[in-house]
Design a protein around this motif. Structure first.
Motif, PDB file in Angstrom:
ATOM      1  N   ASP A 116      -9.717   0.736   2.573  1.00 23.91           N
ATOM      2  CA  ASP A 116      -9.805   0.840   1.116  1.00 23.91           C
ATOM      3  C   ASP A 116     -10.968   0.010   0.609  1.00 23.91           C
ATOM      4  O   ASP A 116     -11.724   0.427  -0.249  1.00 23.91           O
ATOM      5  CB  ASP A 116      -8.531   0.296   0.441  1.00 23.91           C
ATOM      6  CG  ASP A 116      -7.310   1.129   0.778  1.00 23.91           C
ATOM      7  OD1 ASP A 116      -7.490   2.267   1.228  1.00 23.91           O
ATOM      8  OD2 ASP A 116      -6.182   0.633   0.593  1.00 23.91           O
ATOM      9  N   ASN A 353      -4.520  -4.601  -5.048  1.00 22.51           N
ATOM     10  CA  ASN A 353      -5.430  -5.671  -5.446  1.00 22.51           C
ATOM     11  C   ASN A 353      -4.636  -6.726  -6.174  1.00 22.51           C
ATOM     12  O   ASN A 353      -3.696  -6.415  -6.904  1.00 22.51           O
ATOM     13  CB  ASN A 353      -6.523  -5.130  -6.366  1.00 22.51           C
ATOM     14  CG  ASN A 353      -7.236  -3.957  -5.731  1.00 22.51           C
ATOM     15  OD1 ASN A 353      -7.672  -4.030  -4.585  1.00 22.51           O
ATOM     16  ND2 ASN A 353      -7.321  -2.857  -6.471  1.00 22.51           N
ATOM     17  N   THR A 378       1.734  11.277 -12.048  1.00 22.22           N
ATOM     18  CA  THR A 378       0.690  10.925 -11.090  1.00 22.22           C
ATOM     19  C   THR A 378       0.305   9.452 -11.242  1.00 22.22           C
ATOM     20  O   THR A 378       0.239   8.934 -12.352  1.00 22.22           O
ATOM     21  CB  THR A 378      -0.524  11.861 -11.255  1.00 22.22           C
ATOM     22  OG1 THR A 378      -1.547  11.398 -10.392  1.00 22.22           O
ATOM     23  CG2 THR A 378      -1.041  11.901 -12.668  1.00 22.22           C
ATOM     24  N   CYS A 380       2.192   6.926 -10.238  1.00 23.78           N
ATOM     25  CA  CYS A 380       3.315   6.018 -10.468  1.00 23.78           C
ATOM     26  C   CYS A 380       3.725   5.275  -9.194  1.00 23.78           C
ATOM     27  O   CYS A 380       4.538   4.358  -9.253  1.00 23.78           O
ATOM     28  CB  CYS A 380       4.511   6.770 -11.052  1.00 23.78           C
ATOM     29  SG  CYS A 380       5.259   7.905  -9.900  1.00 23.78           S
ATOM     30  N   GLY A 381       3.175   5.668  -8.037  1.00 21.30           N
ATOM     31  CA  GLY A 381       3.431   4.895  -6.825  1.00 21.30           C
ATOM     32  C   GLY A 381       4.239   5.612  -5.765  1.00 21.30           C
ATOM     33  O   GLY A 381       4.734   4.982  -4.832  1.00 21.30           O
ATOM     34  N   THR A 383       3.231   7.934  -3.361  1.00 24.58           N
ATOM     35  CA  THR A 383       2.573   7.878  -2.053  1.00 24.58           C
ATOM     36  C   THR A 383       2.580   6.452  -1.519  1.00 24.58           C
ATOM     37  O   THR A 383       2.795   6.213  -0.326  1.00 24.58           O
ATOM     38  CB  THR A 383       1.135   8.408  -2.167  1.00 24.58           C
ATOM     39  OG1 THR A 383       1.178   9.737  -2.692  1.00 24.58           O
ATOM     40  CG2 THR A 383       0.455   8.440  -0.816  1.00 24.58           C
ATOM     41  N   TYR A 393       0.756  -0.794   4.960  1.00 24.94           N
ATOM     42  CA  TYR A 393       0.546  -2.072   4.281  1.00 24.94           C
ATOM     43  C   TYR A 393       1.855  -2.829   4.375  1.00 24.94           C
ATOM     44  O   TYR A 393       2.913  -2.224   4.522  1.00 24.94           O
ATOM     45  CB  TYR A 393       0.231  -1.862   2.796  1.00 24.94           C
ATOM     46  CG  TYR A 393      -0.899  -0.911   2.505  1.00 24.94           C
ATOM     47  CD1 TYR A 393      -2.198  -1.386   2.384  1.00 24.94           C
ATOM     48  CD2 TYR A 393      -0.663   0.448   2.347  1.00 24.94           C
ATOM     49  CE1 TYR A 393      -3.243  -0.525   2.103  1.00 24.94           C
ATOM     50  CE2 TYR A 393      -1.702   1.314   2.065  1.00 24.94           C
ATOM     51  CZ  TYR A 393      -2.989   0.831   1.946  1.00 24.94           C
ATOM     52  OH  TYR A 393      -4.019   1.675   1.679  1.00 24.94           O
ATOM     53  N   HIS A 536       6.489  18.456  -6.102  1.00 23.63           N
ATOM     54  CA  HIS A 536       5.946  18.962  -7.353  1.00 23.63           C
ATOM     55  C   HIS A 536       6.583  20.300  -7.685  1.00 23.63           C
ATOM     56  O   HIS A 536       6.401  20.832  -8.755  1.00 23.63           O
ATOM     57  CB  HIS A 536       4.429  19.106  -7.253  1.00 23.63           C
ATOM     58  CG  HIS A 536       3.761  17.811  -6.952  1.00 23.63           C
ATOM     59  ND1 HIS A 536       3.469  16.873  -7.912  1.00 23.63           N
ATOM     60  CD2 HIS A 536       3.361  17.270  -5.773  1.00 23.63           C
ATOM     61  CE1 HIS A 536       2.908  15.823  -7.352  1.00 23.63           C
ATOM     62  NE2 HIS A 536       2.835  16.036  -6.058  1.00 23.63           N
TER      63      HIS A 536
HETATM   64  N1  LIG Z   1      -5.892   2.473  -1.664  1.00 24.11           N
HETATM   65  C1  LIG Z   1      -5.696   2.048  -2.905  1.00 24.11           C
HETATM   66  N2  LIG Z   1      -6.309   0.944  -3.375  1.00 24.11           N
HETATM   67  C2  LIG Z   1      -6.101   0.517  -4.629  1.00 24.11           C
HETATM   68  N3  LIG Z   1      -5.290   1.119  -5.500  1.00 24.11           N
HETATM   69  C3  LIG Z   1      -4.661   2.232  -5.092  1.00 24.11           C
HETATM   70  C4  LIG Z   1      -4.827   2.753  -3.782  1.00 24.11           C
HETATM   71  N4  LIG Z   1      -4.078   3.855  -3.646  1.00 24.11           N
HETATM   72  C5  LIG Z   1      -3.468   4.019  -4.834  1.00 24.11           C
HETATM   73  N5  LIG Z   1      -3.803   3.055  -5.704  1.00 24.11           N
HETATM   74  C6  LIG Z   1      -3.300   2.896  -7.069  1.00 24.11           C
HETATM   75  O1  LIG Z   1      -1.919   2.706  -7.004  1.00 24.11           O
HETATM   76  C7  LIG Z   1      -1.232   3.478  -7.966  1.00 24.11           C
HETATM   77  C8  LIG Z   1      -0.217   4.366  -7.297  1.00 24.11           C
HETATM   78  O2  LIG Z   1      -0.865   5.318  -6.486  1.00 24.11           O
HETATM   79  P1  LIG Z   1      -0.098   6.391  -5.628  1.00 24.11           P
HETATM   80  O3  LIG Z   1      -1.084   7.074  -4.774  1.00 24.11           O
HETATM   81  O4  LIG Z   1       1.039   5.748  -4.946  1.00 24.11           O
HETATM   82  O5  LIG Z   1       0.408   7.375  -6.766  1.00 24.11           O
HETATM   83  P2  LIG Z   1       1.253   8.712  -6.632  1.00 24.11           P
HETATM   84  O6  LIG Z   1       2.507   8.494  -7.365  1.00 24.11           O
HETATM   85  O7  LIG Z   1       1.352   9.125  -5.203  1.00 24.11           O
HETATM   86  O8  LIG Z   1       0.349   9.734  -7.449  1.00 24.11           O
HETATM   87  P3  LIG Z   1       0.080  11.326  -7.163  1.00 24.11           P
HETATM   88  O9  LIG Z   1       1.259  12.054  -7.684  1.00 24.11           O
HETATM   89  O10 LIG Z   1      -1.132  11.598  -7.990  1.00 24.11           O
HETATM   90  O11 LIG Z   1      -0.161  11.495  -5.717  1.00 24.11           O
HETATM   91  C9  LIG Z   1      -2.300   4.228  -8.726  1.00 24.11           C
HETATM   92  O12 LIG Z   1      -2.488   3.558  -9.945  1.00 24.11           O
HETATM   93  C10 LIG Z   1      -3.531   4.148  -7.883  1.00 24.11           C
HETATM   94  O13 LIG Z   1      -4.661   4.021  -8.684  1.00 24.11           O
END
Ligand SMILES: Nc1ncnc2c1ncn2[C@@H]1O[C@H](COP(=O)(O)OP(=O)(O)OP(=O)(O)O)[C@@H](O)[C@H]1O
Ligand SMILES: [Mg+2]
Length: 590
Positions: A116, A353, A378, A380-381, A383, A393, A536
């Motif tokens: 990252d 971070n 999207t 919200c965390g 993934t 991590y 989705h």
């Molecule tokens: N590798 C990374 N480094 C820094 N911040 C990250 C990283 N990956 C994701 N984020 C941040 O963490 C938050 C959650 O991301 P995540 O990918 O878990 O969202 P999500 O719920 O899976 O979204 P989506 O439905 O779009 O896939 C987001 O605000 C994103 O900007």
């Protein structure tokens, strides 16, 4: 600057670790270099003897011997040179191989945090470019520095020996070279640095435009991008010209000092010959050695510049090598056996971070075999939560347990092989379909492979391709659609027979056939496994045992479809009405 010096010295010392295994060979190379340099110093002396003793002195009987020597010297020198080149090549190529392998091994042991932060481009340039810079410096250049030192001292000694007064004049002239060098160095350095920065920008821009070529075309921006690129390259051209101007000034200075040197040596030499203090041959030899006094000085000043560049590369290499492994396996950690699939998140917190929490206290208990749908807007965390389960991590706080074992207490490999993962954007290697499928389980039999492909609803597709399971994918082979990729990824995950499955549904819209096939594949694969589906599609969500609704890093609701819809002001109800209302009829129709 002062703070950086110690770290540079430290890095250089650390670099020597890589050189150590080749100490013996380097010593040999060093010895050869010194002998070679010494041998190459002899021709002017031979010439002096031939002129003074044979031509002027008339001792013709010595002619054959000296002619023989003039032949032996270059032959021996070229023999030694071949040997040296070979030895050095072996050392330097092994050295880069060692450094690259060490870097790669270290990088693979790092968590995703490293990737990252560093980014592929930066990593690539460190592993390829910087290592190559170091290679040339540590070996080739090191020896040419040795050659220069030896040449300089031997030549100055010989000059003084031939005529100490003329020798002294030579030494007095030396600082002129240094003045010239230091006078131009600043300008050259600054303009080279500026050129590098501009080149970096060009290559970053180029990479961006090439990878985004579809976007450029879609918006009809070819002309604009052409202009932008032309402007950037013109910038580097102008910078190069500036450097060239400085270099030309520097060269002119070198020529001027050299001309002055030759004139002085010539005039003074003639004077000394007339005075009977020097012989003809002596003046000729002196001039030849005088050049060899000056050349090494020029070379060494150049090397000093290159050395600085190498130090920058060394630092960049150690940025990778010193990157701390943050997801650490405990010593003697036991294997996580085949799991039943109970998963527990206990007040899990996480941030990518510092001070930007992404997961803010998630607690969740899942029974073996349950299907969990993670939903939420999207970012919200969702993934991130699954990445934590895979231990890509480590959590900042709280714990994740599988069958009661904290995932930080078991062997990483055993943990990850228990979890199958199908990502939002499935990665496949440029290899055959079969090789891609067995990536996680190289021992799979043909029957296993076909069974897995059937589960992934991709078998029919595969047998219709030209070479079936041996069809090559990627740049050299066939390209797959998003849906096909995802079905292959499902089959690949099935082959390791994981107890827990993570499916990050593709957000991109699929055609209805692909969609139906993926639905089927997913239904096949979820059977009997604990699964996390980031969904989705309404049809997936409705079937889940637990729907977990997330909102900016927290769980806001948990329950099944009916229960959640009954909540009057529920978050799920809201999401459902926003996103899926139109899709209800479709589901009902299925
Ligand atoms: N590798 C990374 N480094 C820094 N911040 C990250 C990283 N990956 C994701 N984020 C941040 O963490 C938050 C959650 O991301 P995540 O990918 O878990 O969202 P999500 O719920 O899976 O979204 P989506 O439905 O779009 O896939 C987001 O605000 C994103 O900007
Ligand atoms: Mg996601």
């Amino acid at each position: 600057m002062d703070e950086q010096e110690p770290s540079k010295v430290r890095n250089l010392k650390k670099l020597l670790k890589f050189v150590r295994p080749y100490q013996r060979r380097l010593t040999v190379a060093f010895a050869i270099t010194v002998s070679l340099t010494a041998i190459q110093m002899t021709p002017p002396l031979l010439m002096k003897f031939i002129v003074d003793e044979i031509i002027v002195g008339g001792q013709w009987s010595l002619l054959e011997f000296f002619l023989f020597l003039t032949l032996v010297v270059p032959v021996t020198a070229s023999g030694l040179r071949v040997l040296n080149t070979y030895t050095i090549s072996v050392i330097s190529h092994r050295l880069i191989m060692d450094i690259r392998q060490t870097m790669y091994r270290h990088m693979l042991s790092l968590s995703l945090r490293f990737y990252d932060q560093m980014g592929t481009g930066k990593i690539m340039s460190r592993v390829m470019g910087d290592v190559a810079t170091v290679r040339s410096m540590v070996t080739m250049r090191m020896l040419s520095i040795v050659t220069d030192f030896v040449t300089f001292w031997v030549a100055i000694g010989l000059c003084l020996g031939l005529n100490w007064r003329l020798g002294t004049i030579l030494i007095v002239l030396l600082p002129l070279y240094l003045f010239n060098y230091f006078g131009w160095r600043g300008g050259i350095r600054v303009s080279i640095r500026a050129w590098r920065a501009k080149m970096d920008r060009v290559s970053v821009g180029l990479q961006e435009r090439l990878s985004g070529v579809q976007l450029v075309k879609a918006y009809g921006k070819e002309r604009r991008e052409n202009r932008a690129f032309a402007e950037e390259t013109r910038g580097t051209f102008e910078q190069s010209m500036q450097t060239a101007t400085y270099r030309a000034g520097y060269s002119a200075g070198v020529w001027a000092v050299s001309g002055l040197r030759n004139t002085i040596v010539f005039c003074m030499g003639c004077y000394f010959v007339i005075q009977g203090e020097m012989t003809y041959g002596g003046v000729m030899a002196f001039l030849a050695y005088a050049m060899r006094v000056f050349q090494p000085v020029l070379n060494l000043t150049q090397e000093a510049l290159r050395f600085e560049q190498m130090m920058i590369s060394v630092d960049r290499i150690y940025e990778v090598l010193d990157y701390e492994v943050d997801v650490v396996e405990k010593p003697d950690a036991p294997n996580l056996g085949p799991v039943a699939g109970a998963v527990e998140f206990e007040d899990v917190r996480f941030e990518y971070n510092e001070d930007e929490p992404v997961i803010k206290g998630v607690s969740l208990k899942i029974e073996p075999g349950e299907m969990v749908a993670l939903v939420g807007q999207t970012g919200c965390g969702k993934t991130t939560l699954t990445s934590l389960l895979m231990r890509f991590y480590d959590v900042s706080d709280g714990a994740i347990r599988i069958d009661g074992h904290d995932i930080r207490d078991v062997r990483l490999r055993s943990l990850r092989t228990q979890i199958g993962q199908v990502l939002q954007d499935s990665v496949l290697f440029d290899a055959s379909i079969r090789e891609n499928l067995v990536y996680g389980n190289p021992d799979a039999t043909e029957a296993d492979i076909i069974a897995a492909a059937r589960v992934g609803e991709i078998h029919e597709f595969i047998i219709r391709t030209a070479d079936g399971y041996d069809t090559i994918l990627g740049d050299e082979g066939i390209k797959l659609s998003v849906g096909e990729k995802q079905r292959l990824a499902i089959a690949r995950a099935v082959l390791t027979d994981p107890g827990i499955l993570i499916l990050d549904e593709a957000t991109s819209s699929l055609d209805s056939l692909s969609e139906a096939l993926i639905q089927k594949a997913m239904a096949n694969v979820l059977e009997g496994r604990t699964s996390f589906v980031i969904a989705h599609r309404l049809s997936t969500i409705v079937n889940a045992d637990k729907i977990v609704v997330m909102d900016s890093g927290k769980i806001v609701e948990v329950g099944d479809h009916e229960t959640l819809l009954e909540k009057p002001d529920g978050r799920y109800k809201e999401l459902y009405e926003q996103q899926f209302a139109g899709a209800v009829e479709d589901v009902a129709a299925n």
